[in-house]
Motif scaffolding. Sequence first.
Motif, short mmCIF file in Angstrom:
data_model
loop_
_atom_site.label_atom_id
_atom_site.label_comp_id
_atom_site.label_asym_id
_atom_site.label_seq_id
_atom_site.Cartn_x
_atom_site.Cartn_y
_atom_site.Cartn_z
N LEU A 126 0.84 -1.20 0.00
CA LEU A 126 0.00 0.00 0.00
C LEU A 126 0.87 1.25 0.00
O LEU A 126 0.84 2.05 0.94
N GLU A 128 0.70 4.01 -1.40
CA GLU A 128 0.03 5.31 -1.49
C GLU A 128 -0.24 5.92 -0.12
O GLU A 128 -0.56 7.10 -0.02
N HIS A 129 -0.10 5.13 0.94
CA HIS A 129 -0.35 5.64 2.29
C HIS A 129 0.94 6.16 2.92
O HIS A 129 2.00 5.54 2.78
N ARG A 169 -4.80 -7.41 -4.03
CA ARG A 169 -3.85 -6.57 -4.76
C ARG A 169 -2.61 -7.37 -5.15
O ARG A 169 -2.11 -7.25 -6.27
N LYS A 194 6.92 -0.93 -4.84
CA LYS A 194 6.05 0.13 -5.35
C LYS A 194 5.88 0.01 -6.86
O LYS A 194 4.78 0.17 -7.39
N GLN A 198 2.35 -0.50 -8.72
CA GLN A 198 1.85 0.59 -9.56
C GLN A 198 2.21 0.43 -11.03
O GLN A 198 2.01 1.35 -11.82
#
Length: 213
Positions: A126, A128-129, A169, A194, A198
Amino acid sequence: MNTWVLIDTETDGLYAPIHAIEVAAQKFDGLCPVGDPIQVFINHGIEIPFEATEVHGYTTEFIEENGLSPIDAYARLRAYIGNNPVVSHYLQFDWTRVLMPELMRLRIPPIGRPGFCTWLLSRRALPEHLTHKLDHLRDYYDLACTRPHSALGDVEATTDLLQRIIFPRLTSINFDSIKKVYEFATMRPLLRCKCLIQDLDFETESRRLAETR
């Protein structure tokens, strides 16, 4: 490690000697929880400091009324956990600072063995956090939790986080077994994780970051 156990602890404080006063656990088979979680309260015959009660809500009186002796509590946990890998959202705390020193202090043989840390997994899965504290993730994803800041509630929230957010995910990028999840939880550098999440090119992102320094 197809069978593994997610745990959480609540304690009388953060500094040694740390006593676990609640331990909860949920068994998994691969990526799926199996059966009901277990929850035990442990009565060490100690006073629970007010500062600890402010966090988890458990008083000395509550633990005296509801807690098992350490020997009985850990016998129940041993029957549930066995020698399976133990996973936690802060494994360094729950395993290294709480359970292992406590079992040594009580002269009880180890229960289970260290697995992976779901906080470290969250950092990778995660990106994005800005924070991966369970409180933040619980609020952001509206995770299932009967009682925040209880061991059982945190096990419920982490189970929901894994089942509903992280495992799907990771499965989408072919990390679709618990063995592969473990590999992802320990993968370095974080930038590589990452990029996988992504769909970015690792070499391109590495050069871009190097140019901005």
